[in-house]
Design a protein around this motif. Structure first.
Motif, PDB file in Angstrom:
ATOM      1  N   THR A   1      -5.988  47.964 100.280  1.00 42.24           N
ATOM      2  CA  THR A   1      -5.049  47.402  99.250  1.00 42.24           C
ATOM      3  C   THR A   1      -3.661  47.014 100.138  1.00 42.24           C
ATOM      4  OG1 THR A   1      -5.925  48.223  97.211  1.00 42.24           O
ATOM      5  CG2 THR A   1      -3.604  47.966  97.704  1.00 42.24           C
ATOM      6  N   ASP A   2      -3.286  46.439 100.342  1.00 48.08           N
ATOM      7  CA  ASP A   2      -2.023  45.841 100.994  1.00 48.08           C
ATOM      8  C   ASP A   2      -0.513  46.001 100.032  1.00 48.08           C
ATOM      9  OD1 ASP A   2      -3.225  44.781 103.361  1.00 48.08           O
ATOM     10  OD2 ASP A   2      -3.904  43.490 102.157  1.00 48.08           O
ATOM     11  N   GLY A   3      -1.026  45.788  98.913  1.00 52.49           N
ATOM     12  CA  GLY A   3       0.245  46.078  97.676  1.00 52.49           C
ATOM     13  C   GLY A   3       0.290  44.878  97.026  1.00 52.49           C
ATOM     14  N   TYR A   4       1.615  44.472  96.149  1.00 50.79           N
ATOM     15  CA  TYR A   4       1.424  43.985  94.501  1.00 50.79           C
ATOM     16  C   TYR A   4       2.106  42.239  95.741  1.00 50.79           C
ATOM     17  CZ  TYR A   4      -0.979  47.226  92.489  1.00 50.79           C
ATOM     18  OH  TYR A   4      -1.583  49.105  92.715  1.00 50.79           O
ATOM     19  N   GLY A   5       1.939  41.200  95.149  1.00 50.27           N
ATOM     20  CA  GLY A   5       2.517  40.152  95.458  1.00 50.27           C
ATOM     21  C   GLY A   5       3.176  40.045  94.583  1.00 50.27           C
ATOM     22  N   GLN A   6       4.542  39.130  94.553  1.00 56.07           N
ATOM     23  CA  GLN A   6       5.542  38.938  93.184  1.00 56.07           C
ATOM     24  C   GLN A   6       5.558  37.361  92.907  1.00 56.07           C
ATOM     25  OE1 GLN A   6       9.360  41.492  93.823  1.00 56.07           O
ATOM     26  NE2 GLN A   6       8.658  41.648  95.637  1.00 56.07           N
ATOM     27  N   LEU A   7       5.098  36.819  91.713  1.00 56.18           N
ATOM     28  CA  LEU A   7       5.777  35.782  91.149  1.00 56.18           C
ATOM     29  C   LEU A   7       7.196  35.022  90.779  1.00 56.18           C
ATOM     30  CD1 LEU A   7       4.404  33.672  90.114  1.00 56.18           C
ATOM     31  CD2 LEU A   7       4.334  34.546  87.470  1.00 56.18           C
ATOM     32  N   ALA A   8       7.689  34.180  91.003  1.00 58.27           N
ATOM     33  CA  ALA A   8       8.842  33.866  91.907  1.00 58.27           C
ATOM     34  C   ALA A   8       8.809  31.637  90.700  1.00 58.27           C
ATOM     35  CB  ALA A   8       9.739  33.757  92.452  1.00 58.27           C
ATOM     36  N   LEU A   9       9.895  32.302  89.811  1.00 64.71           N
ATOM     37  CA  LEU A   9      10.313  30.003  90.078  1.00 64.71           C
ATOM     38  C   LEU A   9      11.552  29.718  90.615  1.00 64.71           C
ATOM     39  CD1 LEU A   9       9.927  28.008  87.307  1.00 64.71           C
ATOM     40  CD2 LEU A   9      11.224  29.224  86.631  1.00 64.71           C
ATOM     41  N   LEU A  10      10.707  28.573  91.848  1.00 63.01           N
ATOM     42  CA  LEU A  10      11.766  27.676  92.434  1.00 63.01           C
ATOM     43  C   LEU A  10      12.035  26.734  92.140  1.00 63.01           C
ATOM     44  CD1 LEU A  10      13.229  27.683  95.817  1.00 63.01           C
ATOM     45  CD2 LEU A  10      10.510  26.805  96.137  1.00 63.01           C
ATOM     46  N   ALA A  11      13.342  27.039  92.053  1.00 64.42           N
ATOM     47  CA  ALA A  11      14.066  24.899  91.574  1.00 64.42           C
ATOM     48  C   ALA A  11      14.573  24.363  92.678  1.00 64.42           C
ATOM     49  CB  ALA A  11      16.013  25.148  90.681  1.00 64.42           C
ATOM     50  N   ALA A  12      13.879  23.041  92.471  1.00 64.84           N
ATOM     51  CA  ALA A  12      14.010  21.707  93.574  1.00 64.84           C
ATOM     52  C   ALA A  12      15.747  21.699  94.213  1.00 64.84           C
ATOM     53  CB  ALA A  12      13.369  20.362  93.010  1.00 64.84           C
ATOM     54  N   GLU A  13      15.928  21.946  92.919  1.00 61.02           N
ATOM     55  CA  GLU A  13      17.965  21.484  93.659  1.00 61.02           C
ATOM     56  C   GLU A  13      18.627  22.559  93.249  1.00 61.02           C
ATOM     57  OE1 GLU A  13      19.233  18.869  94.211  1.00 61.02           O
ATOM     58  OE2 GLU A  13      16.938  17.181  94.133  1.00 61.02           O
TER      59      GLU A  13
END
Length: 258
Positions: free
Chosen positions: A93-105
């Protein structure tokens, strides 16, 4: 039969030329690009990394793709390969990913509004949940917060989370659910994202293992051990993957990297 033929044709033709060939979920790109460069320099070997969605790569391995190691963004795919006898040794197990919301502008405060209001009527890119863990995690978040039915018609699907990044950057989507590990610190994109808290961080459990059919088990094992060294643990933190023993605060939410 036709589907299998297409799958086999998609295998990298150059894979056998490298001393080591790795199949990795797209969100590992920044971490592995850095780690591989260090490993190649230290061991005087050539390493090739094939990036894609965890599910598709797992399917390729089950059909004989010439990979030596597999890095997955979701434990379910690793378990599937383990149960099928496709793995050699233990799963790390390398760890845990994190989800993010990215805005275009870029704007002064792109996430002041609630996500319900913010996302309504906007094109939202998401990795295909059938094969991509970050797409699965995004759907889980939307469903658990009563947002999925409201934004479902606005969702546009990409093959993997790296393609979601491309869609947002190109303007094909106004927002995208991405992996924090794909956002470089100090870049403009780092100012246009919001970390999305997940109730179940195991949805993005990042793991790797040596493939049973690896052409060089010893070298593949050496790379696995290299990825467990303290210097790589620091890289994981830098690239947005929380090591397993870190105290991950999934309740944190805000602009930037935390």
């Amino acid at each position: 039969m036709r589907g299998l033929l297409c799958l086999l044709m998609s295998f990298p033709l150059f894979a056998s030329a490298a001393d080591l060939t790795i199949a990795a979920a797209s969100n590992y790109r920044l971490l592995l690009d850095d780690a591989v460069q260090r490993f190649e320099k230290a061991e005087k070997v050539e390493v090739s990394v094939i990036y894609g969605s965890s599910g598709k790569l797992a399917t390729q391995i089950q059909h004989g793709a010439p990979y030596d190691l597999y890095f997955s963004a979701n434990a379910a795919y690793m378990t599937r390969l383990e149960q099928a006898g496709e793995l050699a040794g233990v799963v790390i197990t390398d760890g845990y990913g994190q989800l993010a919301l990215l805005a275009a502008e870029k704007s002064e405060e792109p996430f002041v509004e609630s996500l319900d209001t913010l996302l309504k009527g906007k094109a939202i890119a998401i990795a295909q949940p059938r094969n991509a863990p970050f797409g699965q995690a995004a759907v889980s978040y939307l469903e658990s917060n009563g947002l999925y039915e409201r934004v479902n018609e606005s969702l546009v699907y990409a093959e993997n989370v790296a393609q979601v990044m491309h869609m947002v950057r190109s303007g094909a989507a106004e927002y995208g659910f991405v992996a924090l590990s794909l956002i470089k610190q100090g870049t403009d994109a780092a100012q246009r994202l919001k970390i999305i808290p997940l109730k179940d961080k195991s949805l993005l459990k990042q793991q790797h293992a040596v493939i049973a059919g690896a052409k060089n088990i010893e070298l593949a094992t050496s790379f696995s051990q290299f990825m467990q060294q303290p210097e790589i643990t620091q890289l994981k933190r830098r690239y947005g993957i929380e090591p397993e023993n870190d105290d991950v605060n999934n309740g944190a939410c805000g602009n930037g990297r935390g």
